[in-house]
Design a protein around this motif. Sequence first.
Motif, PDB file in Angstrom:
ATOM      1  N   GLY A 145       0.880  -1.242   0.164  1.00 32.62           N
ATOM      2  CA  GLY A 145       0.082  -0.162   0.137  1.00 32.62           C
ATOM      3  C   GLY A 145       1.064   1.226  -0.111  1.00 32.62           C
ATOM      4  N   ALA A 146       1.987   1.072   0.424  1.00 34.92           N
ATOM      5  CA  ALA A 146       3.105   2.464   0.682  1.00 34.92           C
ATOM      6  C   ALA A 146       4.580   2.103   0.920  1.00 34.92           C
ATOM      7  CB  ALA A 146       2.502   3.302   1.781  1.00 34.92           C
ATOM      8  N   ILE A 147       5.473   2.634   0.166  1.00 36.84           N
ATOM      9  CA  ILE A 147       6.659   2.615   0.430  1.00 36.84           C
ATOM     10  C   ILE A 147       7.157   3.842   0.554  1.00 36.84           C
ATOM     11  CG2 ILE A 147       8.882   1.924  -0.535  1.00 36.84           C
ATOM     12  CD1 ILE A 147       7.518   0.030  -2.422  1.00 36.84           C
ATOM     13  N   PRO A 148       7.105   4.281   2.182  1.00 40.05           N
ATOM     14  CA  PRO A 148       7.658   5.675   2.306  1.00 40.05           C
ATOM     15  C   PRO A 148       9.037   5.948   1.901  1.00 40.05           C
ATOM     16  CG  PRO A 148       6.728   4.311   4.344  1.00 40.05           C
ATOM     17  CD  PRO A 148       6.990   3.535   3.315  1.00 40.05           C
ATOM     18  N   VAL A 149       9.307   7.528   2.180  1.00 39.79           N
ATOM     19  CA  VAL A 149      10.603   7.749   1.593  1.00 39.79           C
ATOM     20  C   VAL A 149      11.766   6.942   2.383  1.00 39.79           C
ATOM     21  CG1 VAL A 149      10.738   9.661   3.607  1.00 39.79           C
ATOM     22  CG2 VAL A 149      11.933  10.061   1.419  1.00 39.79           C
ATOM     23  N   ARG A 150      12.676   6.518   1.672  1.00 37.93           N
ATOM     24  CA  ARG A 150      13.830   5.780   2.247  1.00 37.93           C
ATOM     25  C   ARG A 150      14.938   6.618   2.788  1.00 37.93           C
ATOM     26  NH1 ARG A 150      16.991   2.554  -2.743  1.00 37.93           N
ATOM     27  NH2 ARG A 150      17.210   0.660  -1.424  1.00 37.93           N
TER      28      ARG A 150
END
Length: 327
Positions: free
Chosen positions: A92-97
């Motif tokens: 659903g989401a891959i946040p900022v790395r």
Amino acid sequence: MSTIRLGTRRSALATTQSTWVADRLRAAGHDVELVLVTTDGDRDQRTALRQLGGTGVFVSALRSALHEGRIDAAVHSLKDLPTAPAEGLALGAIPVREDPRDALVARDGMTLGELPPGAVIGTGSPRRQAQLLALGLGHRVSDLRGNVDTRLAAVTEGRLDGVVLALAGLRRLGRDDQVTEILDPIQVLPAPGQGALAVEIRADDRTLREAVAALDDPDTRACVTAERSLLAALEAGCSAPVGALADVVIGDDRDELSLRGAVVAVDGSDEIRRSLTGPLDAPERLGAALAALLLEDGAGALVPDLAPPTSPTGGSTTRTTATPLGA
């Protein structure tokens, strides 16, 4: 919507990462409850990951909880996720790395170059072990499991000369002041997806998909998709001696993806490093193309379980650099 039950592993790092996600969901107006889940990798802190099964060892219990409806979403370290899609689930989401590089914590503030031949460096990652040996500095590597503080204690207590861990985890835990060297990817290429988090949900939960979508970072998603596509095309698990790192770069007409990959013999005796650049909107093709290039150049001979060579998909969309990275 009702309270979001956010599943997490029990370790200090996992709960810190999940709390970071929960805080951002709360800031968006959602009620969030953390639900602690024990995975197979957490129960057994002694056996090497490759003997436990490697891929998915920290994931299966969280996914079971999702399927059974005991949690609504799960937070993973993306590098732990198998590359094959999980039936009924979606990212659903891959946040900022966070910073994807590896870091050394060594005795007496030393760097890799300052540690003497014969120094023993601990890590539970075959990828890190292989690349450390490939540097040819005469160091020895020792298999090491346990949480971050347990690994750091192996140095402070004098049992090891150094340990290598993900810089992202150390920063999230506020332990990065103990880092003695951040390892250049030219020396040690990170694991595919390292430094990134993944929020996994049930694929049919449209309400939750909308809630978590605000956490997604498109550039991070593109980079890790390319890295994981390379890993998938090699048919290598997340514990294989394969490194990959993608960056968004300025192209002639628009932003592009630059992807670096490495396959290293387990004993460090040989390695193949290659890179490709391609469109930002085609990360899967870029990863598959680089995997094909690595295999064509002999990666399968270094790690016999890798997939056989195949022709790159959409080869006209990439620019190939067939020289070792850093040359």
